[in-house]
Design a protein around this motif. Structure first.
Motif, PDB file in Angstrom:
ATOM      1  N   UNK A   1      -7.312   3.197   5.223  1.00  0.00           N
ATOM      2  CA  UNK A   1      -6.602   2.827   4.003  1.00  0.00           C
ATOM      3  C   UNK A   1      -5.156   3.266   4.129  1.00  0.00           C
ATOM      4  N   UNK A   2      -4.263   2.418   3.647  1.00  0.00           N
ATOM      5  CA  UNK A   2      -2.836   2.710   3.732  1.00  0.00           C
ATOM      6  C   UNK A   2      -2.453   3.830   2.766  1.00  0.00           C
ATOM      7  N   UNK A   3      -1.206   4.276   2.873  1.00  0.00           N
ATOM      8  CA  UNK A   3      -0.727   5.398   2.054  1.00  0.00           C
ATOM      9  C   UNK A   3      -0.879   5.112   0.564  1.00  0.00           C
ATOM     10  N   UNK A   4      -0.564   3.899   0.176  1.00  0.00           N
ATOM     11  CA  UNK A   4      -0.614   3.543  -1.246  1.00  0.00           C
ATOM     12  C   UNK A   4      -2.008   3.149  -1.705  1.00  0.00           C
ATOM     13  N   UNK A   5      -2.855   2.820  -0.738  1.00  0.00           N
ATOM     14  CA  UNK A   5      -4.199   2.346  -1.071  1.00  0.00           C
ATOM     15  C   UNK A   5      -4.289   0.844  -1.201  1.00  0.00           C
ATOM     16  N   UNK A   6      -3.174   0.149  -1.023  1.00  0.00           N
ATOM     17  CA  UNK A   6      -3.174  -1.308  -1.204  1.00  0.00           C
ATOM     18  C   UNK A   6      -3.921  -1.999  -0.068  1.00  0.00           C
ATOM     19  N   UNK A   7      -3.745  -1.493   1.157  1.00  0.00           N
ATOM     20  CA  UNK A   7      -4.350  -2.140   2.327  1.00  0.00           C
ATOM     21  C   UNK A   7      -5.533  -1.336   2.840  1.00  0.00           C
ATOM     22  N   UNK A   8      -6.617  -2.048   3.101  1.00  0.00           N
ATOM     23  CA  UNK A   8      -7.817  -1.414   3.645  1.00  0.00           C
ATOM     24  C   UNK A   8      -8.303  -2.184   4.869  1.00  0.00           C
ATOM     25  N   UNK A   9      -9.008  -1.487   5.737  1.00  0.00           N
ATOM     26  CA  UNK A   9      -9.461  -2.055   7.004  1.00  0.00           C
ATOM     27  C   UNK A   9     -10.867  -1.540   7.275  1.00  0.00           C
ATOM     28  N   UNK A  10     -11.692  -2.406   7.880  1.00  0.00           N
ATOM     29  CA  UNK A  10     -13.080  -2.035   8.138  1.00  0.00           C
ATOM     30  C   UNK A  10     -13.519  -2.541   9.499  1.00  0.00           C
ATOM     31  N   UNK A  11     -14.434  -1.804  10.110  1.00  0.00           N
ATOM     32  CA  UNK A  11     -15.132  -2.337  11.268  1.00  0.00           C
ATOM     33  C   UNK A  11     -16.076  -3.427  10.769  1.00  0.00           C
ATOM     34  N   UNK A  12     -16.309  -4.426  11.598  1.00  0.00           N
ATOM     35  CA  UNK A  12     -17.092  -5.589  11.153  1.00  0.00           C
ATOM     36  C   UNK A  12     -18.477  -5.207  10.641  1.00  0.00           C
ATOM     37  N   UNK A  13     -19.073  -4.202  11.251  1.00  0.00           N
ATOM     38  CA  UNK A  13     -20.462  -3.871  10.917  1.00  0.00           C
ATOM     39  C   UNK A  13     -20.645  -3.318   9.502  1.00  0.00           C
ATOM     40  N   UNK A  14     -19.553  -2.915   8.841  1.00  0.00           N
ATOM     41  CA  UNK A  14     -19.683  -2.365   7.482  1.00  0.00           C
ATOM     42  C   UNK A  14     -19.002  -3.224   6.431  1.00  0.00           C
TER      43      UNK A  14
END
Length: 125
Positions: free
Chosen positions: A52-65
């Protein structure tokens, strides 16, 4: 010194949910750091789970979750969360939170500056 302390792990049946928390303290301005969750199962390498980015705006996940886990943060509380739903036995691992000043390429463990001690998540079938 900087401390990251995870909590919320435990034993849950497949299909259940857990919410992990990671509280940051010490000489760290929490809002200046991107945050990530990693996990390591026995005999396997540490794996990126979510970021998650500093502001919380951007999030990223591994495909399996994707679609099952959600990362969020509360900068006022210096805390990052990982909501885990529809858990599977293959999600069993020690889960670590980590803080990265450089928010680029959060999927790589060497990018992170600080790590917690981990919390065990066990999903029974």
């Amino acid at each position: 010194q900087v401390q990251l302390v995870e909590s919320g792990g435990g034993l849950v049946q497949a299909g259940g949910s857990l919410r992990l928390s990671c509280a940051a303290s010490g000489r760290l301005l929490f809002s200046n750091y991107a945050m990530g969750w990693f996990r390591q199962a026995p005999g396997k390498e540490r794996e990126f789970v979510a970021g998650i980015s500093r502001s919380g705006v951007n999030t990223f996940y591994v495909d399996s979750v994707k679609g099952r886990f959600a990362i969020s943060r509360d900068n006022a509380k210096n805390t990052v969360y990982l909501q885990m739903n529809s858990l599977k036995p293959e999600d069993t691992a020690v889960y670590y939170c980590a803080a990265a000043y450089d928010a680029f390429d959060l999927g790589r463990a060497p990018k992170y500056d600080y790590w917690g001690q981990g919390t065990q998540v066990t999903v029974s079938s």
